[in-house]
Design an enzyme around this catalytic site. Structure first.
Site, mmCIF file in Angstrom:
data_model
loop_
_atom_site.group_PDB
_atom_site.id
_atom_site.type_symbol
_atom_site.label_atom_id
_atom_site.label_comp_id
_atom_site.label_asym_id
_atom_site.label_seq_id
_atom_site.Cartn_x
_atom_site.Cartn_y
_atom_site.Cartn_z
ATOM 1 N N ASP A 190 0.818 -1.206 0.000
ATOM 2 C CA ASP A 190 0.000 0.000 0.000
ATOM 3 C C ASP A 190 0.854 1.260 0.000
ATOM 4 O OD1 ASP A 190 -2.714 1.248 0.434
ATOM 5 O OD2 ASP A 190 -1.592 2.136 2.085
ATOM 6 N N GLU A 215 1.662 -0.807 -5.168
ATOM 7 C CA GLU A 215 0.694 0.195 -5.619
ATOM 8 C C GLU A 215 1.501 1.439 -5.962
ATOM 9 O OE1 GLU A 215 -3.171 2.755 -4.077
ATOM 10 O OE2 GLU A 215 -1.442 2.436 -2.808
HETATM 11 C C1 BGC Z 1 -5.324 2.547 -0.463
HETATM 12 C C2 BGC Z 1 -6.464 3.344 0.034
HETATM 13 C C3 BGC Z 1 -6.061 3.909 1.382
HETATM 14 C C4 BGC Z 1 -4.746 4.679 1.282
HETATM 15 C C5 BGC Z 1 -4.165 4.922 2.634
HETATM 16 C C6 BGC Z 1 -4.298 3.643 -0.714
HETATM 17 O O1 BGC Z 1 -3.390 3.458 -1.555
HETATM 18 O O2 BGC Z 1 -5.599 1.805 -1.610
HETATM 19 O O3 BGC Z 1 -7.648 2.616 0.145
HETATM 20 O O4 BGC Z 1 -7.057 4.769 1.811
HETATM 21 O O5 BGC Z 1 -3.794 3.980 0.554
HETATM 22 O O6 BGC Z 1 -3.655 3.752 3.173
#
Ligand code: BGC
Length: 564
Positions: free
Chosen positions: A217, A284
Site C-alpha cells: 500500500d 501500488e
Molecule cells: C489505499 C487506500 C487507502 C490509502 C491509505 C491507498 O493506496 O488503496 O484505500 O485509503 O492507501 O492507506
C-alpha cells in the site's frame, strides 16, 4: 474448453506471470455471522465460487485489527486479525481451504503509516519530545513563537493539513506529527532502522502462516525530502485529493527503492530457507510516467507492480492504445493490470457516463463525476469488452470483487450512509469511495441482504445495497449463459491457453488490435459494426450474442481470434 490453440507456458514460471487475482474487500464480500459486516468465514464459504470463476489468488484488503477510520488502512496491530473478521485460527482455515482449491492468499501490507491506536504511536506520544519512541514517526516542533503553526504547508491526501498537534504528557499542547492521509494514520519514519526491522518480522509472520505475497500500500510516499521544506503553491480550485499528489517532497524518493530492496532480500532468503515457497510483491506504485513505474520492477526489487493506466482510462480508444503501446515497449516488465479497485469508481459507471471522455481523478468520485447521469446498459457492454481485453494481456491481472457481476457504482448513497474519510475531510466536496464498496449480491433475496449474509435474520449491511442488486446477483447470473459472470468465466478459461508471448498493439480508427503470438484480440470502440472476416478463427467474444462471430463485430465489443 478446447479451442485448438495450445499454451506454451513454462512450468518454471511463477503463477503470477499469467495469474488472475481476485481482490476481496473483506467487509463487503460475504458475511457468515450475520452482523452485516463481511468476514473471513464468509470468504471461506464462497471459495467454490471463486474456484469456478477460474482465479489463481485472492488479495485481501487489510483485515488486521483497526479502528476502521480508513477501513483497515489504519492498522493497530500488524500481527493479528480484526475481531470483526475472525481471528488467526479463522485466517489459518482460510489459507488451508484456499490452498486445497489451488488458490493463493495475498495480503495488503501498509508500510507508510499505521493507526494512531498502534502501540508504537501510543508509546511515542507518551514518551515525549526527544525520545527514541518519537523517532518511529515524524514528530516536529511547530512554527511561531508558541509552536502553534504546523511545521510546513503540506496537505493531507484526504483533505486538510498533513500535521496534527499532540497534547504532551504534561498536558500542554506540544509537537506535531505528520500524516499524509488522515490524522488517525501517522506516517512511519523509514529512516529509522527499528521501523524497517519490525516490518521484516511482520512479513515473515504472515509467510509462516502460508501467505503467498503482498500488495504493498502506498509505498511511493515512504520517503520525505530532508528538512521537510514547504511544497510549492497549487492553483486555486485544485481538488483536495490532488493537492497532496502535487507535493514534490513526498513522492518517489530513493527510500522507496531501499524499502523494496530490503523486502526483496527478505523474501528471497525466505524462499531459500523454505524450498517450494514462491512469494510475490506487487506495488501500488502510482507514478507520472511508465518508466518510473517500471523502475521499481527489478530482480532485486518488486516482482510486479500495478500499471494503473487502464484504470484511469475512460472510453476512448486512443487512451487504451497509448497505455498498451507504452507497456509493450517494456516487455521485460510484467505489469499487473486492473480495471477496478476499492479506490476507484466501478468501471460500468465510468464507461457509462454521458460524457465518457471526462477525465477521471484517481477515485473518479469527485462531486462532478458522481452527479453525471450513467447509462448502465452502455457501461456494461463496454465493461464486458474491457474484461476481454484485460484477460488477453501478459502479466498478472487483478479483478475487483463484484466486477465479474457487472456491478455499477452505487452513486445515490445517502450522505448519512457515507463512511469514507474523504467525504468528511473535504466537507463533502468529494463523495469518496463508498459507492464501489457496497456489499455484494449473491442471491436476489433482500431479507438476507441479497445473500451477502449467510444468516437468515441478519443485521442491516454496513453499507446499504440498491434494489438493482437483485437482478445482478451471482446465483441469478450463474444460470444465464449470456450473463456478465459467464462472460468473465469464459474469458478467464481462454486466458489459461494464451501463448506466453509479448504483445504488440495497433489502432486504426476506433479498432484496437492486440497480438500475442498466434492470437489476436480486437476491440471495436466505435458505435458501428466492423468487418473482421479474414482475421482468423474466432475463439470468443465479449458480446452476449455470437451470431456473426468472425464476420462482423458489433459496436463496443472485444473478440479473440486464432490467426489464420
Ligand atoms: C489505499 C487506500 C487507502 C490509502 C491509505 C491507498 O493506496 O488503496 O484505500 O485509503 O492507501 O492507506
Amino acid at each position: 474448453m478446447d479451442t485448438g490453440f495450445a499454451s506454451i507456458k513454462s512450468d518454471a514460471q511463477p503463477w503470477w506471470f499469467h495469474g488472475v487475482a481476485y481482490q476481496i474487500y473483506v467487509r463487503s464480500f460475504a458475511d457468515a455471522n450475520g452482523d452485516g459486516i463481511g468476514d473471513i468465514d464468509g470468504i471461506i464459504s464462497r471459495l467454490d465460487y471463486l474456484q469456478d470463476l477460474g482465479i489463481d489468488a485472492i488479495w485481501l484488503n487489510p483485515c488486521y485489527p483497526s479502528p476502521q477510520v480508513d477501513h483497515g488502512y489504519d492498522v493497530a496491530d500488524y500481527l493479528n486479525i480484526d475481531a470483526e473478521y475472525g481471528d488467526l485460527d479463522t485466517f489459518d482455515r482460510l489459507i488451508a481451504a484456499a490452498n486445497e482449491r489451488h488458490i493463493r492468499v495475498l495480503m495488503d501490507i501498509v508500510p507508510n503509516h499505521c493507526s494512531n491506536q498502534h502501540r508504537w504511536f501510543l508509546d511515542a506520544v507518551s514518551a515525549g519530545p526527544g525520545s527514541a519512541e518519537r523517532e518511529w514517526f515524524w514528530f516536529r516542533d511547530g512554527l511561531g513563537e508558541d509552536g502553534s503553526e504546523p511545521p510546513n504547508n503540506w496537505r493531507a491526501w484526504f483533505g486538510g493539513p498533513a500535521w496534527t498537534r499532540v497534547v504532551e504528557p504534561n498536558g500542554q499542547p506540544g509537537q506535531w506529527y505528520l500524516h499524509l492521509f488522515t490524522p488517525e494514520q501517522p506516517d512511519l519514519n523509514w529512516n529509522h532502522e527499528p521501523v524497517a526491522a519490525a516490518f521484516d518480522d511482520i512479513l515473515r509472520f504472515w509467510w509462516d502462516r502460508g501467505v503467498a505475497g503482498f500488495r504493498i500500500d502506498a509505498p511511493v510516499v515512504v520517503g520525505k525530502t530532508p528538512g521537510l521544506p514547504d511544497a510549492p503553491p497549487v492553483p486555486d480550485g485544485t481538488l483536495d485529493t490532488d493537492i497532496a499528489s502535487q507535493n514534490p517532497h513526498i513522492y518517489h524518493r530513493p527510500e522507496v527503492h531501499e524499502l523494496f530492496r530490503r523486502w526483496r532480500t527478505t523474501a528471497d532468503s525466505y524462499e531459500v530457507a523454505n524450498p517450494g515457497r514462491s512469494l510475490v510483491f506487487i506495488g501500488e506504485t502510482f507514478a507520472p510516467s511508465i518508466d518510473l513505474v517500471a523502475s521499481y520492477v527489478r530482480p532485486d526489487e518488486l516482482h510486479s507492480t500495478f500499471n494503473f493506466s487502464l484504470l484511469l482510462n475512460n472510453w476512448e480508444a486512443h487512451r487504451w492504445f497509448e497505455s498498451l503501446l507504452a507497456a509493450s515497449k517494456l516487455p521485460e516488465v510484467r505489469f499487473t493490470w486492473t480495471l477496478n479497485n476499492h479506490d476507484a469508481q466501478r468501471n460500468v459507471s465510468r464507461y457509462g457516463h454521458a460524457d465518457a471522455a471526462l477525465p477521471s481523478s484517481y477515485t473518479g468520485n469527485n462531486l462532478v463525476n458522481s452527479l453525471l447521469p450513467v447509462n448502465v446498459a452502455v457501461g456494461t457492454r463496454r465493461a464486458r469488452a474491457m474484461a476481454w481485453l484485460l484477460a488477453f494481456l501478459p502479466g498478472p491481472i487483478f479483478l475487483y470483487a463484484g466486477e465479474e457481476l457487472g456491478l455499477p457504482e452505487v452513486l445515490d448513497l445517502p450522505d448519512s450512509a457515507l463512511q469514507d474519510p474523504i467525504f468528511f475531510r473535504t466537507d463533502g466536496r468529494e463523495r469518496g469511495r463508498d459507492g464501489c464498496r457496497v456489499p455484494l449480491p449473491w442471491t436476489s433475496d433482500p431479507l438476507t441482504n441479497y445473500g451477502f449474509s449467510l444468516n437468515t435474520k441478519p443485521a442491516q449491511p454496513w453499507m446499504p445495497q440498491p434494489e438493482i442488486f437483485a437482478e445482478l446477483a451471482a446465483d441469478f447470473q450463474h444460470e444465464d449463459p449470456t450473463s456478465v459472470l459467464n462472460s468473465y468465466k469464459t474469458a478467464l478459461q481462454l486466458r489459461k491457453q494464451l501463448p506466453d508471448a509479448p504483445m504488440s498493439v495497433a489502432l486504426v480508427g476506433d479498432v484496437l488490435t492486440i497480438k500475442r503470438g498466434n492470437m489476436v484480440c480486437i476491440t471495436n470502440f466505435g458505435v458501428t459494426a466492423v468487418s473482421v472476416s479474414g482475421v482468423g478463427t474466432p475463439v470468443g467474444s465479449s458480446s452476449d450474442s455470437n451470431e456473426q462471430l468472425g464476420v462482423r463485430m458489433s459496436c463496443e465489443t472485444t473478440e479473440w481470434f486464432l490467426a489464420g
